[in-house]
Design an enzyme around this catalytic site. Structure first.
Site, PDB file in Angstrom:
ATOM      1  N   TYR A 245       0.829  -1.205   0.000  1.00 25.22           N
ATOM      2  CA  TYR A 245       0.000   0.000   0.000  1.00 25.22           C
ATOM      3  C   TYR A 245       0.864   1.256   0.000  1.00 25.22           C
ATOM      4  O   TYR A 245       0.681   2.154  -0.842  1.00 25.22           O
ATOM      5  CB  TYR A 245      -0.933  -0.019   1.221  1.00 25.22           C
ATOM      6  CG  TYR A 245      -1.856   1.169   1.287  1.00 25.22           C
ATOM      7  CD1 TYR A 245      -2.998   1.232   0.494  1.00 25.22           C
ATOM      8  CD2 TYR A 245      -1.588   2.231   2.148  1.00 25.22           C
ATOM      9  CE1 TYR A 245      -3.847   2.326   0.549  1.00 25.22           C
ATOM     10  CE2 TYR A 245      -2.433   3.327   2.208  1.00 25.22           C
ATOM     11  CZ  TYR A 245      -3.563   3.367   1.417  1.00 25.22           C
ATOM     12  OH  TYR A 245      -4.413   4.460   1.471  1.00 25.22           O
TER      13      TYR A 245
ATOM     14  N   SER B 268       2.697   1.702  -3.352  1.00 23.63           N
ATOM     15  CA  SER B 268       1.813   2.023  -4.480  1.00 23.63           C
ATOM     16  C   SER B 268       1.370   3.475  -4.424  1.00 23.63           C
ATOM     17  O   SER B 268       1.226   4.139  -5.455  1.00 23.63           O
ATOM     18  CB  SER B 268       0.597   1.092  -4.496  1.00 23.63           C
ATOM     19  OG  SER B 268      -0.265   1.317  -3.388  1.00 23.63           O
TER      20      SER B 268
ATOM     21  N   THR C 273     -14.923   6.581   6.045  1.00 20.74           N
ATOM     22  CA  THR C 273     -14.372   5.870   4.895  1.00 20.74           C
ATOM     23  C   THR C 273     -14.228   4.400   5.275  1.00 20.74           C
ATOM     24  O   THR C 273     -14.118   4.055   6.456  1.00 20.74           O
ATOM     25  CB  THR C 273     -12.994   6.428   4.489  1.00 20.74           C
ATOM     26  OG1 THR C 273     -12.075   6.249   5.571  1.00 20.74           O
ATOM     27  CG2 THR C 273     -13.082   7.905   4.150  1.00 20.74           C
TER      28      THR C 273
END
Length: 258
Positions: free
Chosen positions: A168, A171, A204
Site C-alpha cells: 500500500y 503504491s 471511509t
C-alpha cells in the site's frame, strides 16, 4: 470590474471511488460550483448509493451526473469505463483519481513474507497502474482544450510507511512520481497535476473503526473529515498556478512535505 465567474462552472469532473466518503463529499462540492460529475463505483452493492448521489447532485442548476460501475483493478475494464463516460457525458476536464485498495493488512510490525508478489502487484495495478491509464486517456482532450486538472489521492503512508503494509505505502508513493512527471511535461499545456495525501479520514471504509493506537497518532486529536479533503481537491482544481505538489492533510502527524 473583476470577473466573478467560477472557473470550474460548466466543467466535467470524473471522480473514481466516488461512493466513498471523500468521493461523495468532493462530488457535492464540485456540483455546488457548477460542475457535472461522472460517478464511478466499484461494487454492484454501491449502485443505490451512486444513484442517490446522482439525484442529489442534479438538484444543482445546470449539473449533469451519471454513474458508471467498473473494476479498476483491470486495465481493460478501465478503458471500457472511460469510453462509457465519454459516450454519456463527454470528455472530462478534471480527473480526480480517487480509487484504491489496501491489499493485505499486516501493519507496521508485520512480516513482509505475508505479502505475496501477486498481492503486491495487484495492489500496485489498482493504486497506481489504472491511475496512470486514466491520466493517459484524459490528457489528449485536455491538451486540445489547453486546460485540464489531474488530481490523485495518495496517502500519508507514501511518506511514512503507514499502518497497512509495504504494498500500500509503495503504491501510493508511485503516484507522487507519476504526478511530478505529468506536471512537468504538461503544465505548459494548461494542465496541472497534483496529489492530495490524507491520513485517517472518518466515514471511509479504510477507517470505519480505527483503534485508539491509530487515533493517538494525530496531534490535532481527531480524525479528518471528508469535507476537509474535498476542499483541498477543489482548491487544486480551481488554482491554475498550483501544480507539481503533494498536499498532506494529516492533522499534524508529519512535519513538512515529502
Amino acid at each position: 470590474m473583476a470577473n466573478t465567474e467560477d472557473i470550474l462552472r460548466g466543467k466535467l469532473v470524473l471522480i473514481t471511488g466516488c461512493t466513498g466518503g471523500v468521493g461523495q463529499a468532493t462530488a457535492r462540492v464540485f456540483a455546488a460550483r457548477g460542475c457535472s460529475v461522472a460517478i464511478h463505483y466499484n461494487s454492484p452493492s454501491s449502485r443505490d448509493k451512486a444513484f442517490q448521489l446522482i439525484a442529489e447532485l442534479t438538484q444543482c442548476p445546470g449539473v449533469r451526473a451519471a454513474a458508471f460501475q467498473a473494476d479498476l483493478s483491470s486495465y481493460d475494464a478501465t478503458r471500457a469505463f472511460y469510453a462509457e463516460v465519454v459516450k454519456d457525458l463527454g470528455s472530462p476536464n478534471i480527473l480526480f483519481s480517487n480509487h484504491g485498495v489496501t491489499g493485505p493488512r499486516i501493519g507496521p510490525e508485520g512480516d513482509i513474507a505475508d505479502v505475496s508478489p501477486e498481492a503486491f502487484e495487484e495492489t500496485w495495478r489498482t493504486n497506481a497502474g489504472t491511475h496512470f491509464l486514466l491520466a493517459q486517456l484524459c490528457i489528449p482532450y485536455m491538451q486540445q482544450q489547453k486546460w485540464g486538472r489531474i488530481i490523485f489521492t495518495s496517502s500519508v503512508a507514501a511518506g511514512t510507511g503507514g499502518v497497512i503494509g509495504p504494498q500500500y505505502a509503495s503504491s501510493k508513493a508511485a503516484l507522487h512520481g507519476l504526478m511530478h512527471w505529468l506536471s512537468l511535461r504538461y503544465c505548459k499545456d494548461g494542465i496541472t497535476a497534483n496529489v492530495v495525501a490524507p491520513a485517517l479520514i472518518e466515514d471511509t471504509a479504510m477507517m470505519s473503526n480505527p483503534p485508539e493506537s491509530v487515533r493517538s497518532k494525530i496531534p490535532i486529536g481527531r480524525l479528518g473529515k471528508p469535507d476537509e479533503i474535498a476542499s483541498i481537491v477543489t482548491l487544486l482544481a480551481s488554482n491554475g498556478y498550483m501544480t507539481n505538489k503533494v498536499i498532506v492533510a494529516d492533522g499534524g502527524w508529519t512535519i513538512g512535505g515529502f
